[in-house]
Write an enzyme that holds these catalytic residues in place. Structure first.
Site, PDB file in Angstrom:
ATOM      1  N   ARG A   1       0.827  -1.201   0.000  1.00 12.37           N
ATOM      2  CA  ARG A   1       0.000   0.000   0.000  1.00 12.37           C
ATOM      3  C   ARG A   1       0.864   1.254   0.000  1.00 12.37           C
ATOM      4  O   ARG A   1       1.915   1.286   0.631  1.00 12.37           O
ATOM      5  CB  ARG A   1      -0.919   0.000   1.224  1.00 12.37           C
ATOM      6  CG  ARG A   1      -1.912  -1.152   1.218  1.00 12.37           C
ATOM      7  CD  ARG A   1      -2.554  -1.353   2.575  1.00 12.37           C
ATOM      8  NE  ARG A   1      -1.592  -1.862   3.548  1.00 12.37           N
ATOM      9  CZ  ARG A   1      -1.913  -2.217   4.778  1.00 12.37           C
ATOM     10  NH1 ARG A   1      -3.159  -2.112   5.197  1.00 12.37           N
ATOM     11  NH2 ARG A   1      -0.991  -2.679   5.612  1.00 12.37           N
TER      12      ARG A   1
ATOM     13  N   ASP B   1       0.841   5.615   0.517  1.00 15.77           N
ATOM     14  CA  ASP B   1       0.116   6.684   1.190  1.00 15.77           C
ATOM     15  C   ASP B   1      -0.397   7.722   0.208  1.00 15.77           C
ATOM     16  O   ASP B   1      -0.029   7.725  -0.974  1.00 15.77           O
ATOM     17  CB  ASP B   1       1.027   7.373   2.212  1.00 15.77           C
ATOM     18  CG  ASP B   1       1.029   6.675   3.563  1.00 15.77           C
ATOM     19  OD1 ASP B   1       0.193   5.780   3.766  1.00 15.77           O
ATOM     20  OD2 ASP B   1       1.873   7.029   4.404  1.00 15.77           O
TER      21      ASP B   1
ATOM     22  N   TYR C   1      12.151   1.724  -4.747  1.00 17.85           N
ATOM     23  CA  TYR C   1      11.515   3.036  -4.753  1.00 17.85           C
ATOM     24  C   TYR C   1      12.467   4.057  -5.348  1.00 17.85           C
ATOM     25  O   TYR C   1      13.693   3.942  -5.203  1.00 17.85           O
ATOM     26  CB  TYR C   1      11.171   3.481  -3.322  1.00 17.85           C
ATOM     27  CG  TYR C   1       9.867   2.943  -2.793  1.00 17.85           C
ATOM     28  CD1 TYR C   1       8.679   3.651  -2.950  1.00 17.85           C
ATOM     29  CD2 TYR C   1       9.819   1.731  -2.105  1.00 17.85           C
ATOM     30  CE1 TYR C   1       7.481   3.168  -2.451  1.00 17.85           C
ATOM     31  CE2 TYR C   1       8.630   1.238  -1.603  1.00 17.85           C
ATOM     32  CZ  TYR C   1       7.456   1.958  -1.777  1.00 17.85           C
ATOM     33  OH  TYR C   1       6.287   1.477  -1.283  1.00 17.85           O
TER      34      TYR C   1
ATOM     35  N   ARG D   1      10.924   7.952   2.978  1.00 22.52           N
ATOM     36  CA  ARG D   1      10.815   9.397   3.193  1.00 22.52           C
ATOM     37  C   ARG D   1      11.592   9.855   4.421  1.00 22.52           C
ATOM     38  O   ARG D   1      12.118  10.975   4.450  1.00 22.52           O
ATOM     39  CB  ARG D   1       9.341   9.789   3.294  1.00 22.52           C
ATOM     40  CG  ARG D   1       8.586   9.618   1.979  1.00 22.52           C
ATOM     41  CD  ARG D   1       7.086   9.656   2.180  1.00 22.52           C
ATOM     42  NE  ARG D   1       6.660  10.901   2.804  1.00 22.52           N
ATOM     43  CZ  ARG D   1       5.428  11.081   3.306  1.00 22.52           C
ATOM     44  NH1 ARG D   1       4.540  10.086   3.271  1.00 22.52           N
ATOM     45  NH2 ARG D   1       5.105  12.230   3.842  1.00 22.52           N
TER      46      ARG D   1
END
Length: 307
Positions: free
Chosen positions: A92, A94, A154, A241
Protein backbone atom coordinates in the site's frame (compact mmCIF):
# COMPACT_ATOMS: atom_id res chain seq x y z
CA UNK A 1 -1.58 2.83 5.54
CA UNK A 2 1.99 2.26 4.34
CA UNK A 3 3.79 4.27 1.70
CA UNK A 4 6.50 1.62 2.02
CA UNK A 5 6.07 -2.14 1.94
CA UNK A 6 6.26 -4.00 5.21
CA UNK A 7 6.68 -7.55 3.90
CA UNK A 8 5.62 -9.08 7.22
CA UNK A 9 3.60 -12.25 6.75
CA UNK A 10 0.67 -11.65 9.06
CA UNK A 11 -2.48 -13.73 9.28
CA UNK A 12 -5.20 -12.21 7.13
CA UNK A 13 -8.85 -12.90 6.66
CA UNK A 14 -9.89 -14.84 3.58
CA UNK A 15 -10.34 -12.89 0.41
CA UNK A 16 -13.74 -11.54 -0.52
CA UNK A 17 -14.51 -12.84 -3.96
CA UNK A 18 -18.03 -11.67 -4.73
CA UNK A 19 -19.38 -12.10 -8.22
CA UNK A 20 -22.02 -9.43 -8.45
CA UNK A 21 -21.95 -7.69 -11.82
CA UNK A 22 -22.78 -4.06 -12.39
CA UNK A 23 -26.51 -3.71 -11.89
CA UNK A 24 -26.59 -6.17 -8.98
CA UNK A 25 -27.91 -9.32 -10.71
CA UNK A 26 -26.32 -12.44 -9.31
CA UNK A 27 -24.33 -14.59 -11.71
CA UNK A 28 -23.41 -17.25 -9.17
CA UNK A 29 -24.47 -20.81 -10.00
CA UNK A 30 -27.19 -22.59 -8.08
CA UNK A 31 -26.39 -24.00 -4.64
CA UNK A 32 -24.01 -26.91 -4.79
CA UNK A 33 -22.54 -25.91 -8.17
CA UNK A 34 -20.01 -23.29 -7.05
CA UNK A 35 -17.15 -25.77 -7.14
CA UNK A 36 -17.85 -26.49 -10.81
CA UNK A 37 -17.22 -22.88 -11.86
CA UNK A 38 -13.54 -22.35 -12.71
CA UNK A 39 -11.83 -19.28 -11.35
CA UNK A 40 -9.16 -17.49 -13.34
CA UNK A 41 -6.27 -15.75 -11.61
CA UNK A 42 -4.51 -12.69 -12.97
CA UNK A 43 -1.53 -10.52 -12.09
CA UNK A 44 -1.33 -6.96 -13.42
CA UNK A 45 1.06 -4.04 -13.33
CA UNK A 46 -0.53 -0.68 -12.50
CA UNK A 47 0.85 2.86 -12.71
CA UNK A 48 -0.70 5.88 -11.05
CA UNK A 49 -0.21 9.52 -10.16
CA UNK A 50 -1.03 9.65 -6.47
CA UNK A 51 -1.92 13.34 -6.25
CA UNK A 52 -5.67 12.86 -6.68
CA UNK A 53 -6.06 9.93 -4.27
CA UNK A 54 -6.23 9.36 -0.52
CA UNK A 55 -3.69 6.56 -0.94
CA UNK A 56 -3.84 3.01 -2.23
CA UNK A 57 -6.12 1.37 0.32
CA UNK A 58 -9.89 1.69 0.11
CA UNK A 59 -11.43 3.76 2.88
CA UNK A 60 -14.91 4.05 4.43
CA UNK A 61 -16.97 6.74 2.66
CA UNK A 62 -16.24 10.17 4.11
CA UNK A 63 -17.63 13.40 2.62
CA UNK A 64 -14.85 15.27 0.85
CA UNK A 65 -12.35 12.41 1.02
CA UNK A 66 -10.58 11.69 -2.26
CA UNK A 67 -11.06 8.19 -3.72
CA UNK A 68 -8.46 5.48 -3.19
CA UNK A 69 -6.45 3.92 -5.99
CA UNK A 70 -7.69 0.48 -4.98
CA UNK A 71 -11.36 1.46 -5.26
CA UNK A 72 -10.73 3.09 -8.64
CA UNK A 73 -8.92 0.08 -10.11
CA UNK A 74 -11.41 -2.41 -8.70
CA UNK A 75 -14.30 -0.52 -10.29
CA UNK A 76 -12.60 -0.58 -13.70
CA UNK A 77 -11.78 -4.30 -13.55
CA UNK A 78 -15.29 -5.08 -12.29
CA UNK A 79 -16.73 -3.29 -15.31
CA UNK A 80 -14.66 -5.50 -17.61
CA UNK A 81 -15.53 -8.70 -15.74
CA UNK A 82 -19.23 -7.95 -15.28
CA UNK A 83 -18.82 -8.96 -11.64
CA UNK A 84 -17.21 -7.58 -8.50
CA UNK A 85 -13.42 -7.81 -8.50
CA UNK A 86 -11.37 -7.58 -5.29
CA UNK A 87 -7.66 -7.01 -5.68
CA UNK A 88 -4.55 -7.49 -3.56
CA UNK A 89 -1.46 -5.39 -4.09
CA UNK A 90 2.26 -5.76 -3.51
CA UNK A 91 2.17 -2.93 -0.99
CA UNK A 92 0.00 0.00 0.00
CA UNK A 93 1.10 3.56 -0.73
CA UNK A 94 0.12 6.68 1.19
CA UNK A 95 -1.72 9.74 -0.09
CA UNK A 96 0.33 11.60 -2.68
CA UNK A 97 2.73 8.71 -3.37
CA UNK A 98 3.00 7.50 -6.97
CA UNK A 99 3.68 4.15 -8.63
CA UNK A 100 5.35 3.30 -11.89
CA UNK A 101 4.64 -0.39 -11.45
CA UNK A 102 2.46 -1.48 -8.57
CA UNK A 103 1.64 -5.20 -8.82
CA UNK A 104 -1.86 -6.51 -8.16
CA UNK A 105 -3.59 -9.87 -8.33
CA UNK A 106 -7.22 -10.97 -8.47
CA UNK A 107 -9.41 -13.95 -9.35
CA UNK A 108 -12.66 -14.09 -11.28
CA UNK A 109 -14.99 -16.53 -13.02
CA UNK A 110 -15.08 -14.21 -16.04
CA UNK A 111 -13.10 -15.41 -19.05
CA UNK A 112 -11.22 -12.52 -20.67
CA UNK A 113 -8.01 -12.27 -22.73
CA UNK A 114 -5.08 -10.23 -21.36
CA UNK A 115 -5.85 -7.35 -23.71
CA UNK A 116 -9.32 -6.99 -22.17
CA UNK A 117 -7.90 -6.44 -18.70
CA UNK A 118 -5.48 -3.84 -20.06
CA UNK A 119 -7.44 -1.93 -22.69
CA UNK A 120 -10.84 -2.57 -21.17
CA UNK A 121 -9.81 -1.45 -17.69
CA UNK A 122 -7.99 1.60 -19.02
CA UNK A 123 -11.15 2.68 -20.83
CA UNK A 124 -12.80 2.93 -17.40
CA UNK A 125 -9.87 4.55 -15.59
CA UNK A 126 -8.98 8.23 -15.24
CA UNK A 127 -5.90 9.53 -17.06
CA UNK A 128 -3.94 9.35 -13.80
CA UNK A 129 -4.17 5.53 -13.56
CA UNK A 130 -3.28 2.83 -16.08
CA UNK A 131 -3.06 -0.96 -16.21
CA UNK A 132 0.25 -1.62 -17.98
CA UNK A 133 0.10 -5.40 -18.43
CA UNK A 134 -1.83 -8.51 -17.42
CA UNK A 135 -0.52 -12.06 -17.00
CA UNK A 136 -2.46 -15.24 -16.12
CA UNK A 137 -1.70 -17.46 -13.15
CA UNK A 138 -2.52 -21.12 -12.68
CA UNK A 139 -5.52 -21.49 -10.33
CA UNK A 140 -3.41 -23.45 -7.84
CA UNK A 141 -0.27 -21.30 -8.13
CA UNK A 142 1.36 -20.52 -4.78
CA UNK A 143 1.66 -16.83 -5.61
CA UNK A 144 0.85 -13.80 -3.48
CA UNK A 145 1.41 -10.28 -4.81
CA UNK A 146 2.77 -9.16 -1.47
CA UNK A 147 4.44 -12.15 0.10
CA UNK A 148 5.98 -13.63 -3.07
CA UNK A 149 7.93 -10.43 -3.75
CA UNK A 150 11.71 -10.74 -3.37
CA UNK A 151 12.55 -7.04 -3.28
CA UNK A 152 11.04 -3.62 -3.83
CA UNK A 153 12.55 -0.54 -5.44
CA UNK A 154 11.52 3.04 -4.75
CA UNK A 155 12.68 6.22 -6.43
CA UNK A 156 12.73 9.57 -4.76
CA UNK A 157 12.81 12.64 -7.02
CA UNK A 158 14.22 15.76 -5.37
CA UNK A 159 14.79 19.28 -6.68
CA UNK A 160 17.13 21.79 -5.07
CA UNK A 161 16.48 25.31 -6.30
CA UNK A 162 15.87 28.73 -4.72
CA UNK A 163 12.22 28.64 -5.82
CA UNK A 164 9.87 25.65 -5.85
CA UNK A 165 9.17 24.69 -9.50
CA UNK A 166 5.39 24.94 -10.15
CA UNK A 167 5.33 22.20 -12.80
CA UNK A 168 6.69 19.63 -10.31
CA UNK A 169 4.41 20.40 -7.38
CA UNK A 170 3.25 17.08 -5.95
CA UNK A 171 5.60 15.16 -8.25
CA UNK A 172 8.95 15.91 -6.62
CA UNK A 173 10.34 16.84 -3.24
CA UNK A 174 11.92 20.29 -2.99
CA UNK A 175 14.50 22.10 -0.89
CA UNK A 176 15.77 25.66 -1.36
CA UNK A 177 19.21 24.71 -0.01
CA UNK A 178 21.84 23.49 -2.53
CA UNK A 179 22.74 19.83 -2.07
CA UNK A 180 26.18 18.21 -2.22
CA UNK A 181 25.56 14.87 -3.92
CA UNK A 182 29.02 13.49 -3.06
CA UNK A 183 28.29 13.91 0.65
CA UNK A 184 24.88 12.31 0.20
CA UNK A 185 26.36 9.32 -1.62
CA UNK A 186 28.85 8.69 1.16
CA UNK A 187 26.17 8.95 3.86
CA UNK A 188 23.82 6.66 1.96
CA UNK A 189 26.46 3.93 1.75
CA UNK A 190 26.84 3.95 5.53
CA UNK A 191 23.35 2.52 6.09
CA UNK A 192 23.40 -0.23 3.46
CA UNK A 193 22.99 -3.78 4.71
CA UNK A 194 20.77 -5.52 7.25
CA UNK A 195 19.93 -3.28 10.21
CA UNK A 196 17.31 -2.28 12.73
CA UNK A 197 15.77 0.74 10.98
CA UNK A 198 13.70 1.95 13.94
CA UNK A 199 15.13 5.47 13.52
CA UNK A 200 13.47 5.66 10.11
CA UNK A 201 10.17 4.00 11.02
CA UNK A 202 6.87 5.83 11.46
CA UNK A 203 5.34 5.61 14.93
CA UNK A 204 2.19 4.02 13.48
CA UNK A 205 4.13 1.32 11.58
CA UNK A 206 2.59 -2.12 12.15
CA UNK A 207 5.53 -4.22 10.97
CA UNK A 208 6.41 -7.07 13.33
CA UNK A 209 10.13 -6.24 13.16
CA UNK A 210 12.12 -3.11 12.24
CA UNK A 211 14.92 -5.18 10.67
CA UNK A 212 15.27 -4.71 6.93
CA UNK A 213 17.98 -5.30 4.32
CA UNK A 214 18.74 -2.21 2.23
CA UNK A 215 20.75 -3.45 -0.75
CA UNK A 216 20.90 -0.29 -2.87
CA UNK A 217 20.73 3.46 -2.35
CA UNK A 218 22.09 5.47 -5.26
CA UNK A 219 22.10 9.27 -5.42
CA UNK A 220 22.59 10.94 -8.80
CA UNK A 221 22.53 14.53 -10.02
CA UNK A 222 20.60 15.25 -13.24
CA UNK A 223 20.61 19.01 -13.64
CA UNK A 224 18.33 20.45 -10.98
CA UNK A 225 17.13 16.94 -10.08
CA UNK A 226 18.67 14.75 -7.42
CA UNK A 227 17.46 11.23 -8.18
CA UNK A 228 17.58 8.49 -5.55
CA UNK A 229 17.00 4.77 -6.02
CA UNK A 230 16.46 2.54 -2.98
CA UNK A 231 16.07 -1.24 -3.08
CA UNK A 232 15.35 -3.51 -0.13
CA UNK A 233 13.73 -6.82 0.67
CA UNK A 234 10.93 -4.71 2.20
CA UNK A 235 10.40 -1.26 3.68
CA UNK A 236 8.88 0.06 6.88
CA UNK A 237 6.12 2.65 6.98
CA UNK A 238 7.61 6.00 5.88
CA UNK A 239 11.09 4.44 5.78
CA UNK A 240 12.10 5.91 2.43
CA UNK A 241 10.81 9.40 3.19
CA UNK A 242 12.51 9.36 6.60
CA UNK A 243 15.80 8.23 5.08
CA UNK A 244 15.56 10.97 2.46
CA UNK A 245 14.76 13.60 5.08
CA UNK A 246 17.91 12.79 7.04
CA UNK A 247 20.05 12.54 3.91
CA UNK A 248 18.97 16.06 2.91
CA UNK A 249 20.35 17.33 6.23
CA UNK A 250 23.70 15.83 5.23
CA UNK A 251 23.53 17.11 1.67
CA UNK A 252 22.85 20.73 2.66
CA UNK A 253 25.54 20.74 5.32
CA UNK A 254 23.41 20.84 8.44
CA UNK A 255 24.82 17.49 9.55
CA UNK A 256 28.13 15.67 8.86
CA UNK A 257 28.35 12.59 6.67
CA UNK A 258 28.84 10.42 9.76
CA UNK A 259 25.46 11.52 11.14
CA UNK A 260 23.44 9.01 9.06
CA UNK A 261 25.17 6.07 10.75
CA UNK A 262 24.66 7.72 14.13
CA UNK A 263 20.93 8.10 13.51
CA UNK A 264 20.68 4.45 12.43
CA UNK A 265 22.50 3.30 15.57
CA UNK A 266 20.21 5.35 17.83
CA UNK A 267 17.20 3.17 16.92
CA UNK A 268 14.92 6.08 17.76
CA UNK A 269 12.74 8.05 15.37
CA UNK A 270 13.48 11.23 17.33
CA UNK A 271 17.14 10.99 16.31
CA UNK A 272 16.48 11.68 12.63
CA UNK A 273 15.19 14.52 10.49
CA UNK A 274 11.50 15.14 9.68
CA UNK A 275 9.70 12.97 7.15
CA UNK A 276 10.16 14.33 3.63
CA UNK A 277 7.32 15.14 1.22
CA UNK A 278 5.22 12.30 -0.24
CA UNK A 279 5.08 13.78 -3.75
CA UNK A 280 8.64 12.82 -4.61
CA UNK A 281 8.18 9.12 -3.81
CA UNK A 282 7.56 6.53 -6.54
CA UNK A 283 7.10 2.78 -6.17
CA UNK A 284 9.22 1.89 -9.18
CA UNK A 285 9.20 -1.91 -9.26
CA UNK A 286 8.55 -5.12 -7.37
CA UNK A 287 10.75 -8.10 -8.18
CA UNK A 288 9.52 -11.70 -8.19
CA UNK A 289 11.23 -14.96 -9.11
CA UNK A 290 11.69 -15.20 -12.86
CA UNK A 291 9.93 -18.57 -12.81
CA UNK A 292 6.62 -16.72 -12.56
CA UNK A 293 7.21 -15.23 -16.01
CA UNK A 294 5.76 -11.84 -15.10
CA UNK A 295 6.62 -8.86 -17.32
CA UNK A 296 8.02 -6.98 -14.32
CA UNK A 297 10.70 -9.66 -13.84
CA UNK A 298 12.22 -9.24 -17.31
CA UNK A 299 11.78 -5.53 -18.09
CA UNK A 300 13.38 -3.36 -15.41
CA UNK A 301 12.45 0.31 -15.36
CA UNK A 302 15.03 3.08 -15.57
CA UNK A 303 15.00 6.60 -14.20
CA UNK A 304 15.09 7.86 -17.78
CA UNK A 305 11.44 6.85 -18.06
CA UNK A 306 10.53 9.45 -15.46
CA UNK A 307 12.50 12.59 -16.35
Amino acid sequence: MDDDLTGDRQAEAGRAEGVLPAGGAETQPADGQMGDVPRHRWVCGVSYDGRDFCGWQKQPPVPGLAPSVQTTVEAALSAVAGQTIDIRCAGRTDAGVHALEQVIEFSTTAQRPPTAWVRGANAHLPDTVAVRWAAPLAPDADFDARFSARERTYWYVLIDSPVAPPLWQGRAGWTHRPLDVARMQAAARSVLGTHDFSSFRASECQAATPVRTLTEWTVERHGAFVMMRLTANAFLHHMVRNLVGSLVYVGDGRRPVSWMAEVLAARSRSAGAPTFAAGGLYLASVRYDEAWGLPCTVRPLSMAELV
